[in-house]
Design an enzyme around this catalytic site. Structure first.
Site, PDB file in Angstrom:
ATOM      1  N   GLY A  30       1.920   4.343  -7.350  1.00  0.00           N
ATOM      2  CA  GLY A  30       1.735   3.147  -8.154  1.00  0.00           C
ATOM      3  C   GLY A  30       2.663   2.012  -7.789  1.00  0.00           C
ATOM      4  O   GLY A  30       3.311   2.012  -6.748  1.00  0.00           O
ATOM      5  N   HIS A  33       1.484  -2.633  -3.805  1.00  0.00           N
ATOM      6  CA  HIS A  33       1.787  -3.852  -3.060  1.00  0.00           C
ATOM      7  C   HIS A  33       0.795  -3.962  -1.906  1.00  0.00           C
ATOM      8  O   HIS A  33      -0.113  -3.129  -1.764  1.00  0.00           O
ATOM      9  CB  HIS A  33       3.236  -3.858  -2.578  1.00  0.00           C
ATOM     10  CG  HIS A  33       3.656  -2.625  -1.851  1.00  0.00           C
ATOM     11  ND1 HIS A  33       3.110  -2.238  -0.636  1.00  0.00           N
ATOM     12  CD2 HIS A  33       4.575  -1.667  -2.143  1.00  0.00           C
ATOM     13  CE1 HIS A  33       3.667  -1.133  -0.219  1.00  0.00           C
ATOM     14  NE2 HIS A  33       4.559  -0.747  -1.116  1.00  0.00           N
ATOM     15  N   HIS A  36      -0.010  -0.798   0.140  1.00  0.00           N
ATOM     16  CA  HIS A  36      -0.997   0.095  -0.465  1.00  0.00           C
ATOM     17  C   HIS A  36      -2.418  -0.477  -0.331  1.00  0.00           C
ATOM     18  O   HIS A  36      -3.368   0.250  -0.026  1.00  0.00           O
ATOM     19  CB  HIS A  36      -0.702   0.287  -1.958  1.00  0.00           C
ATOM     20  CG  HIS A  36       0.601   0.950  -2.262  1.00  0.00           C
ATOM     21  ND1 HIS A  36       1.614   0.295  -2.925  1.00  0.00           N
ATOM     22  CD2 HIS A  36       1.066   2.192  -1.993  1.00  0.00           C
ATOM     23  CE1 HIS A  36       2.638   1.122  -3.069  1.00  0.00           C
ATOM     24  NE2 HIS A  36       2.333   2.278  -2.509  1.00  0.00           N
ATOM     25  N   GLY A 147       0.858   5.378   5.050  1.00  0.00           N
ATOM     26  CA  GLY A 147       1.515   4.304   5.789  1.00  0.00           C
ATOM     27  C   GLY A 147       2.577   4.843   6.740  1.00  0.00           C
ATOM     28  O   GLY A 147       3.269   5.815   6.427  1.00  0.00           O
ATOM     29  N   GLN A 148       2.736   4.185   7.874  1.00  0.00           N
ATOM     30  CA  GLN A 148       3.715   4.595   8.886  1.00  0.00           C
ATOM     31  C   GLN A 148       5.148   4.415   8.393  1.00  0.00           C
ATOM     32  O   GLN A 148       6.071   5.029   8.934  1.00  0.00           O
ATOM     33  CB  GLN A 148       3.493   3.782  10.164  1.00  0.00           C
ATOM     34  CG  GLN A 148       4.470   4.054  11.293  1.00  0.00           C
ATOM     35  CD  GLN A 148       4.410   5.492  11.804  1.00  0.00           C
ATOM     36  OE1 GLN A 148       3.344   6.095  11.804  1.00  0.00           O
ATOM     37  NE2 GLN A 148       5.533   6.024  12.237  1.00  0.00           N
ATOM     38  N   LYS A 149       5.355   3.613   7.326  1.00  0.00           N
ATOM     39  CA  LYS A 149       6.725   3.427   6.827  1.00  0.00           C
ATOM     40  C   LYS A 149       7.356   4.763   6.440  1.00  0.00           C
ATOM     41  O   LYS A 149       8.537   4.983   6.669  1.00  0.00           O
ATOM     42  CB  LYS A 149       6.740   2.477   5.633  1.00  0.00           C
ATOM     43  CG  LYS A 149       8.161   2.221   5.087  1.00  0.00           C
ATOM     44  CD  LYS A 149       8.156   1.190   3.983  1.00  0.00           C
ATOM     45  CE  LYS A 149       7.548   1.726   2.719  1.00  0.00           C
ATOM     46  NZ  LYS A 149       8.395   2.774   2.089  1.00  0.00           N
ATOM     47  N   ASP A 150       6.561   5.652   5.872  1.00  0.00           N
ATOM     48  CA  ASP A 150       7.041   6.989   5.523  1.00  0.00           C
ATOM     49  C   ASP A 150       6.707   7.941   6.666  1.00  0.00           C
ATOM     50  O   ASP A 150       5.930   8.897   6.518  1.00  0.00           O
ATOM     51  CB  ASP A 150       6.408   7.449   4.207  1.00  0.00           C
ATOM     52  CG  ASP A 150       6.782   6.535   3.055  1.00  0.00           C
ATOM     53  OD1 ASP A 150       7.986   6.342   2.819  1.00  0.00           O
ATOM     54  OD2 ASP A 150       5.869   6.002   2.404  1.00  0.00           O
ATOM     55  N   GLN A 153       7.231  11.744   6.230  1.00  0.00           N
ATOM     56  CA  GLN A 153       6.237  12.280   5.301  1.00  0.00           C
ATOM     57  C   GLN A 153       4.902  12.484   6.009  1.00  0.00           C
ATOM     58  O   GLN A 153       4.234  13.505   5.820  1.00  0.00           O
ATOM     59  CB  GLN A 153       6.064  11.333   4.117  1.00  0.00           C
ATOM     60  CG  GLN A 153       4.950  11.715   3.171  1.00  0.00           C
ATOM     61  CD  GLN A 153       4.859  10.785   1.981  1.00  0.00           C
ATOM     62  OE1 GLN A 153       5.570  10.947   1.009  1.00  0.00           O
ATOM     63  NE2 GLN A 153       3.995   9.787   2.067  1.00  0.00           N
ATOM     64  N   ARG A 187      10.177  -0.074  -4.213  1.00  0.00           N
ATOM     65  CA  ARG A 187      11.588  -0.127  -4.604  1.00  0.00           C
ATOM     66  C   ARG A 187      12.254  -1.462  -4.275  1.00  0.00           C
ATOM     67  O   ARG A 187      13.400  -1.682  -4.684  1.00  0.00           O
ATOM     68  CB  ARG A 187      12.355   1.025  -3.946  1.00  0.00           C
ATOM     69  CG  ARG A 187      12.006   2.400  -4.512  1.00  0.00           C
ATOM     70  CD  ARG A 187      12.845   3.495  -3.873  1.00  0.00           C
ATOM     71  NE  ARG A 187      12.723   4.775  -4.563  1.00  0.00           N
ATOM     72  CZ  ARG A 187      11.856   5.732  -4.252  1.00  0.00           C
ATOM     73  NH1 ARG A 187      11.009   5.528  -3.249  1.00  0.00           N
ATOM     74  NH2 ARG A 187      11.812   6.862  -4.929  1.00  0.00           N
TER      75      ARG A 187
END
Length: 280
Positions: A30, A33, A36, A147-150, A153, A187
């Site tokens: 949730g 942004h 997402h 997403g590639q940011k994580d 993960q 965040r």
């Protein structure tokens, strides 16, 4: 757009949309942004049905982390999800996902979960893989979008899918950034103006490391030293990690001879920010 708060409502919604159709699934916590929304748009363009989940997963937070403080705004999120083309929004309570007495977990073992975020958050990925497996079982998506940011993960989830022979394709989408380079994150809302300014050092240090790599530097130590020294110029930044690993396996390397992942995690008081870049 249909909204389901219970598993029964989720299953009913999926049946009404048609189980014979391809399903694109975007799991989120949730506070949506543009990052997402880019995943939702990609899913909407590649599948017959788009399902989005909003669930702040308690099992991936350790005691003392920001579970209670994690930003939440369901009304705003539902409007954004619907505008992006979501067909079904799943918004369960924790008790719906983890019934009373639940004690079954899915865990990917090995170095892939012990380094980077796993080093400072040793229980984190156990919670991630457990909830993602539950959601995959419930929704049975054709494709799931991350997403590639994580990056870690993504690597862990890919390994879980491969090891358990799960019938879902994992689609990885590029990092979405602000105009000044800051990677979008829920965040980011925790950053003060001064911290927001200093947080640009994440993308700037990664860009400098890539430039050094493209000039011919292949020593991981040299490139890591560059990352650390640049981030340390910011007085409010506290480095959690700055590392360069094999892109596919996250194995330690000394010299880059194949695609590598340069990844950083930096704390600014309440905000722990991630960013990365591929050296290829």
């Amino acid at each position: 757009m249909k909204i389901a708060k219970t598993i029964t409502e989720l299953k009913t919604g999926l049946e009404e949309l048609g189980r014979d159709k391809t399903i694109g699934f975007v799991p989120t916590m949730g506070y949506l942004h543009d990052g997402h929304l880019s995943l939702i748009n990609k899913a909407q363009g590649q599948n017959d049905v788009t399902v989005v989940s909003i669930f702040v997963n308690p099992t991936q937070f350790a005691p003392g982390e920001d579970l209670d403080a994690y930003p939440r705004d369901f009304d705003r999120d539902s409007q954004l999800a619907e505008a992006a083309g979501t067909d079904l929004l799943f918004f369960p309570d924790p008790a719906e996902i983890y019934p009373a007495g639940a004690s079954t977990f899915v865990e990917v073992e090995g170095e892939i979960t012990r380094k980077l975020c796993g080093q400072s958050r040793p229980t984190h990925f156990k919670g991630v893989t457990t909830v993602v497996n539950i959601l995959f079982n419930l929704i049975q998506p054709t494709r799931a979008y991350f997403g590639q940011k994580d990056a870690q993960q993504v690597a862990v989830i890919k390994k879980m899918v491969r090891d358990l022979h799960l019938p879902v394709q994992i689609a990885v989408c590029p990092i979405v950034r602000e105009a000044d380079g800051l990677a979008l994150s829920s965040r980011n809302v925790f950053l003060s103006p001064e911290q927001r300014s200093e947080a640009l050092v994440l993308s700037q240090s990664l860009a400098a490391a890539k430039a050094l790599y493209e000039s011919g530097e292949r020593s991981v130590k040299v490139l890591k030293d560059q990352l650390v020294s640049q981030i340390n110029t910011m007085p409010l930044a506290i480095i959690d990690y700055a590392d360069i690993l094999d892109f596919e396996t996250l194995a330690d390397i000394e010299t880059i001879t194949a695609p590598a992942l340069a990844a950083v995690a930096v704390r600014f008081e309440k905000a722990r920010l991630l960013d990365n870049i591929i050296l290829d």
